[in-house]
Design a protein around this motif. Structure first.
Motif, PDB file in Angstrom:
ATOM      1  N   THR A 189       0.587 -15.894  -6.506  1.00 56.36           N
ATOM      2  CA  THR A 189       0.042 -15.758  -5.163  1.00 56.36           C
ATOM      3  C   THR A 189       1.159 -15.973  -4.160  1.00 56.36           C
ATOM      4  N   VAL A 190       0.841 -15.745  -2.892  1.00 55.42           N
ATOM      5  CA  VAL A 190       1.794 -15.956  -1.822  1.00 55.42           C
ATOM      6  C   VAL A 190       1.863 -17.441  -1.513  1.00 55.42           C
ATOM      7  N   ASN A 191       3.057 -17.948  -1.290  1.00 54.70           N
ATOM      8  CA  ASN A 191       3.213 -19.353  -0.916  1.00 54.70           C
ATOM      9  C   ASN A 191       2.696 -19.524   0.505  1.00 54.70           C
ATOM     10  N   PRO A 192       1.636 -20.318   0.732  1.00 51.79           N
ATOM     11  CA  PRO A 192       1.082 -20.441   2.078  1.00 51.79           C
ATOM     12  C   PRO A 192       1.974 -21.223   3.034  1.00 51.79           C
ATOM     13  N   LEU A 193       2.987 -21.885   2.514  1.00 58.27           N
ATOM     14  CA  LEU A 193       3.865 -22.675   3.375  1.00 58.27           C
ATOM     15  C   LEU A 193       5.041 -21.863   3.904  1.00 58.27           C
ATOM     16  N   GLN A 194       5.282 -20.699   3.365  1.00 55.59           N
ATOM     17  CA  GLN A 194       6.383 -19.864   3.815  1.00 55.59           C
ATOM     18  C   GLN A 194       5.873 -18.797   4.780  1.00 55.59           C
ATOM     19  N   PRO A 195       6.643 -18.461   5.807  1.00 56.55           N
ATOM     20  CA  PRO A 195       6.201 -17.401   6.717  1.00 56.55           C
ATOM     21  C   PRO A 195       6.212 -16.043   6.009  1.00 56.55           C
ATOM     22  N   VAL A 196       5.281 -15.194   6.396  1.00 56.65           N
ATOM     23  CA  VAL A 196       5.151 -13.880   5.779  1.00 56.65           C
ATOM     24  C   VAL A 196       5.681 -12.839   6.754  1.00 56.65           C
ATOM     25  N   HIS A 197       6.597 -12.003   6.276  1.00 58.59           N
ATOM     26  CA  HIS A 197       7.148 -10.941   7.107  1.00 58.59           C
ATOM     27  C   HIS A 197       6.593  -9.618   6.609  1.00 58.59           C
ATOM     28  N   MET A 198       5.887  -8.936   7.473  1.00 55.08           N
ATOM     29  CA  MET A 198       5.299  -7.664   7.083  1.00 55.08           C
ATOM     30  C   MET A 198       6.306  -6.548   7.365  1.00 55.08           C
ATOM     31  N   VAL A 199       6.356  -5.600   6.471  1.00 56.16           N
ATOM     32  CA  VAL A 199       7.244  -4.454   6.615  1.00 56.16           C
ATOM     33  C   VAL A 199       6.371  -3.236   6.881  1.00 56.16           C
ATOM     34  N   ALA A 200       6.777  -2.427   7.869  1.00 58.81           N
ATOM     35  CA  ALA A 200       6.000  -1.235   8.206  1.00 58.81           C
ATOM     36  C   ALA A 200       6.065  -0.231   7.063  1.00 58.81           C
ATOM     37  N   ARG A 201       4.961   0.480   6.881  1.00 59.87           N
ATOM     38  CA  ARG A 201       4.903   1.478   5.820  1.00 59.87           C
ATOM     39  C   ARG A 201       5.640   2.757   6.238  1.00 59.87           C
ATOM     40  N   LYS A 202       6.022   3.526   5.259  1.00 60.81           N
ATOM     41  CA  LYS A 202       6.665   4.815   5.523  1.00 60.81           C
ATOM     42  C   LYS A 202       5.565   5.844   5.698  1.00 60.81           C
ATOM     43  N   PRO A 203       5.509   6.531   6.819  1.00 60.74           N
ATOM     44  CA  PRO A 203       4.380   7.425   7.082  1.00 60.74           C
ATOM     45  C   PRO A 203       4.320   8.645   6.171  1.00 60.74           C
ATOM     46  N   MET A 204       5.437   9.116   5.649  1.00 60.99           N
ATOM     47  CA  MET A 204       5.416  10.334   4.838  1.00 60.99           C
ATOM     48  C   MET A 204       5.301  10.051   3.343  1.00 60.99           C
ATOM     49  N   SER A 205       5.225   8.802   2.943  1.00 60.57           N
ATOM     50  CA  SER A 205       5.153   8.461   1.528  1.00 60.57           C
ATOM     51  C   SER A 205       3.705   8.552   1.059  1.00 60.57           C
ATOM     52  N   TRP A 206       3.433   9.317   0.039  1.00 67.94           N
ATOM     53  CA  TRP A 206       2.046   9.524  -0.407  1.00 67.94           C
ATOM     54  C   TRP A 206       1.505   8.299  -1.125  1.00 67.94           C
ATOM     55  N   HIS A 207       2.361   7.577  -1.894  1.00 66.89           N
ATOM     56  CA  HIS A 207       1.833   6.448  -2.657  1.00 66.89           C
ATOM     57  C   HIS A 207       1.564   5.229  -1.775  1.00 66.89           C
TER      58      HIS A 207
END
Length: 130
Positions: A37-55
């Protein structure tokens, strides 16, 4: 030069017993994690998705447990815990005033006042030159 493997004899039985005992002791205290699971004590950095990637555009069902974990990680410590967890959190943990604010009581209410002495600290209105 002779081959090194031919110089070695069969493994010593005592040495073999030491190695197996050590391996058993290490295995006894080893923890195998199967659920990550994600460590709840560490900050989470979200990365933007690639718009042209189908998967990456395939919609997957949301995991409620994961979302709750993320929302809890973002909360301030005061909303996460019922009491401070560190000595530093004890300072300012209780912010409710001991005495309710009464604006008519001059002992606890000190509004800013403009007097002849303090007026020079304020900037002059625009257009006026003093």
């Amino acid at each position: 030069m002779a081959d090194r493997s031919s110089d070695r004899g069969p493994p010593d039985a005592l040495q073999n017993r030491f190695h197996s005992e050590r391996a058993n002791k290490e295995r006894q205290w080893q923890l195998v994690f199967t659920k990550y699971t994600v460590n709840p004590l560490q900050p989470v950095h979200m990365v933007a998705r690639k718009p042209m990637s189908w998967h990456e555009n395939v919609h997957e069902p949301t995991d409620d447990e994961f979302l709750n974990l993320l929302h809890r990680a973002v909360l301030v410590p005061r909303k996460k815990y019922s009491e401070p967890q560190t000595e530093s959190q004890e300072i300012g943990w209780n912010t409710t005033p001991l005495v309710p604010l009464d604006r008519t009581d001059r002992r606890f209410y000190f509004p800013r006042r403009i007097t002849e002495i303090t007026i020079h600290g304020y900037p002059a209105p625009r257009g006026e030159k003093s």
